[in-house]
Design a protein around this motif. Structure first.
Motif, short mmCIF file in Angstrom:
data_model
loop_
_atom_site.label_atom_id
_atom_site.label_comp_id
_atom_site.label_asym_id
_atom_site.label_seq_id
_atom_site.Cartn_x
_atom_site.Cartn_y
_atom_site.Cartn_z
N ALA A 1 -65.44 104.30 3.30
CA ALA A 1 -65.54 102.55 2.99
C ALA A 1 -66.22 102.21 1.30
CB ALA A 1 -66.83 102.32 4.50
N ILE A 2 -67.37 102.04 1.14
CA ILE A 2 -67.45 102.14 0.03
C ILE A 2 -66.79 101.39 -0.95
CG2 ILE A 2 -69.17 102.56 -1.71
CD1 ILE A 2 -71.29 103.56 0.69
N SER B 1 -68.55 89.49 5.45
CA SER B 1 -68.13 90.04 7.03
C SER B 1 -67.61 91.86 6.87
CB SER B 1 -66.66 90.19 7.34
OG SER B 1 -66.01 90.88 9.13
N MET B 2 -66.61 92.31 5.83
CA MET B 2 -66.83 93.60 4.72
C MET B 2 -68.47 94.46 5.44
SD MET B 2 -63.59 93.27 2.30
CE MET B 2 -63.18 95.08 1.19
N LEU B 3 -68.78 93.57 4.03
CA LEU B 3 -70.44 94.44 3.84
C LEU B 3 -71.65 94.16 5.24
CD1 LEU B 3 -72.89 95.50 1.80
CD2 LEU B 3 -73.00 92.82 1.85
N ILE C 1 -61.90 98.26 7.31
CA ILE C 1 -62.01 97.99 5.74
C ILE C 1 -61.55 98.27 4.92
CG2 ILE C 1 -64.15 98.31 3.49
CD1 ILE C 1 -66.39 98.66 5.63
N ALA C 2 -60.51 98.96 4.87
CA ALA C 2 -59.59 99.81 4.34
C ALA C 2 -58.54 99.03 4.20
CB ALA C 2 -59.42 101.57 4.32
N SER C 3 -58.19 98.38 5.45
CA SER C 3 -56.92 97.41 5.33
C SER C 3 -57.41 96.40 4.87
CB SER C 3 -56.67 97.20 6.88
OG SER C 3 -56.63 98.65 7.51
N HIS D 1 -57.67 106.49 -0.03
CA HIS D 1 -58.53 106.13 1.16
C HIS D 1 -58.49 106.04 2.39
CE1 HIS D 1 -62.34 107.79 -1.49
NE2 HIS D 1 -61.14 106.64 -2.46
N ARG D 2 -57.60 104.83 2.47
CA ARG D 2 -56.69 104.48 3.47
C ARG D 2 -56.24 104.94 4.48
NH1 ARG D 2 -51.82 100.86 5.23
NH2 ARG D 2 -53.28 99.46 6.82
#
Length: 447
Positions: free
Chosen positions: A317-318, A350-352, A393-395, A415-416
């Protein structure tokens, strides 16, 4: 070999163009890749050594990791150093489905394979350091993180927790140093979530055990050295063991042991999983793990690695969040950076928020484990939350990168895809949720 030395690595086969850059100075007759030159996101600094360098404030909003110090920080930085060796090559490996098994040796050289276990001659990582290593390796690439999960988290842990002193003497050092490679063979074609019902059997026959059955999705299951095979015991001379699940150390070169690499995966493509067929494989009596007397003992190993999956999901995710942030700051559309658009800032915020919640789960798990009071259902909750959150997060990051988001050179899509594997392995979302549900209701819904 230092972290920047590429001389000992084999270049990809001639005629293949690396999507992730030229893997070395070897002249193999193929054109240099220019894909990395077109990447819209940068690569992590492999020389980072301070918390602020390893995880900048933009990705550590609550400063949860800024006071990491000492051996914990050193282990984190050691894991990051592999970025210099892996990232220039990983897209090529991933694209071809090629397993650079020699990376296990590099992980051993950096003393990153013990996964928090106490192995003589090796540093014993704290729960926080163990998590940070899992996080950082997955932040580089999920296949690399899985190498530690299989070799150290599952195989070595089985031996250290449940093995005899002789078995530990034989395997602890080579597995911790990465000079020999090991597999953990539990899942079967018809038994994944209900692995307690496994059908592989170990039949007592004179001075040995005869193993028969099939296993599936076994990392390091082919072309390596030893497999920890879980089987149901058939030995009426030991009523307390007869019918129970136990673990057996099986040399992969033995007659009757056959492994086939599973092809067609779209996740974790730089590490192989295998389908195993065991046909009357004979092993000596002393190759059974004496501490493995029921599936409850197997579960001790699985529980210990579940928190590692939550940390690994955080690493994925990072990487995706940082790529989205960098792209938004650099990409010019309609005469201004994307980062100046309100909807982009809202999406990044939002991701954070999601990323920070993942970090809080992981840090709390490390605190509970360090205090010796962690419960299995707590690790299950973190695993479910973090793999779900990492997918989200990846999407979002893939979408924010636009067309660039489907290119391996920009890392997000890799990563996704790899997150899809972590969402399933070490216990599916559903099964882990049922573990949590049982703990809060007091009623089991498994059957």
């Amino acid at each position: 070999m230092t972290s920047n030395d590429t001389s000992s690595w084999d270049a990809p086969a001639p005629g293949h163009i690396s999507l992730g850059g030229n893997p070395g100075s070897v002249d193999d007759g193929r054109p240099d890749s220019v894909a990395t030159d077109r990447a819209v996101v940068g690569v992590p600094d492999a020389t980072a050594s301070t918390p602020a360098e390893l995880l900048p404030a933009a990705a550590d909003h609550y400063s949860l990791f800024q006071d990491v110090a000492g051996e914990d920080l050193q282990a984190w930085a050691d894991a990051r150093s592999l970025a210099a060796e892996v990232l220039p090559r990983i897209n090529d490996w991933w694209d071809r489905g090629e397993y650079p098994v020699e990376l296990i040796g590099r992980l051993g050289e950096l003393d990153l394979l013990t996964d928090g276990l106490d192995v003589p001659g090796h540093r014993t990582l704290t729960p926080l350091a163990t998590g940070l290593v899992n996080m950082e390796l997955s932040r580089i690439d999920g296949s690399v993180g899985t190498m530690v999960g299989v070799q150290g988290g599952l195989a070595l842990r089985s031996i250290m927790l449940l093995g005899s002193e002789e078995q530990k003497q034989r395997w602890a050092e080579p597995l911790a140093s990465g000079t020999e490679y090991a597999a953990f063979a539990l899942t079967e074609p018809d038994h994944g979530s209900d692995s307690v019902s496994l059908e592989t059997v170990a039949r007592r026959d004179g001075d040995g055990w005869v193993l028969s059955g099939q296993k599936r999705w076994i990392g390091n299951g082919v072309g390596c050295d030893v497999s920890v095979v879980w089987a149901r015991v058939e030995d009426e001379s030991q009523p307390e063991l007869h019918g129970q699940v136990s673990g057996f150390l099986v040399d992969q070169s033995l007659p009757g042991y056959e492994g086939e690499v599973i092809r067609g995966k779209v996740a974790l493509r730089a590490i192989h999983q295998a389908h195993l067929t065991l046909t009357d494989v004979r092993v000596p009596l002393d190759q059974r793990l004496p501490g493995a007397r029921s599936f409850k003992d197997t579960s001790k190993v699985l529980f210990a690695t579940r928190a590692g999956v939550a940390w690994g999901a955080l690493g994925h995710a990072i990487a995706c969040y940082e790529s989205a942030l960098e792209h938004a700051q650099k990409r010019i559309q309609f005469g201004r950076p994307l980062a100046k658009a309100q909807h982009i800032q809202v999406r990044l915020a939002s991701m954070l928020q999601t990323l920070t919640s993942m970090q809080l789960h992981c840090v709390r798990l490390a605190e509970l484990e360090a205090a010796g009071i962690i419960r299995p259902e707590q690790a299950s909750l973190a695993k479910v939350h973090n793999t779900r959150a990492a997918r989200e997060i990846a999407s979002d990051a893939r979408d924010m990168l636009g067309g660039s988001g489907i290119l391996l050179e920009n890392r997000v899509v890799r990563h996704r895809s790899d997150i899809e594997a972590s969402h399933t392995y070490e216990g599916t979302d559903t099964m882990q949720s049922l573990i949590v549900g049982r703990s809060i209701t007091g009623v089991s819904a498994f059957a």
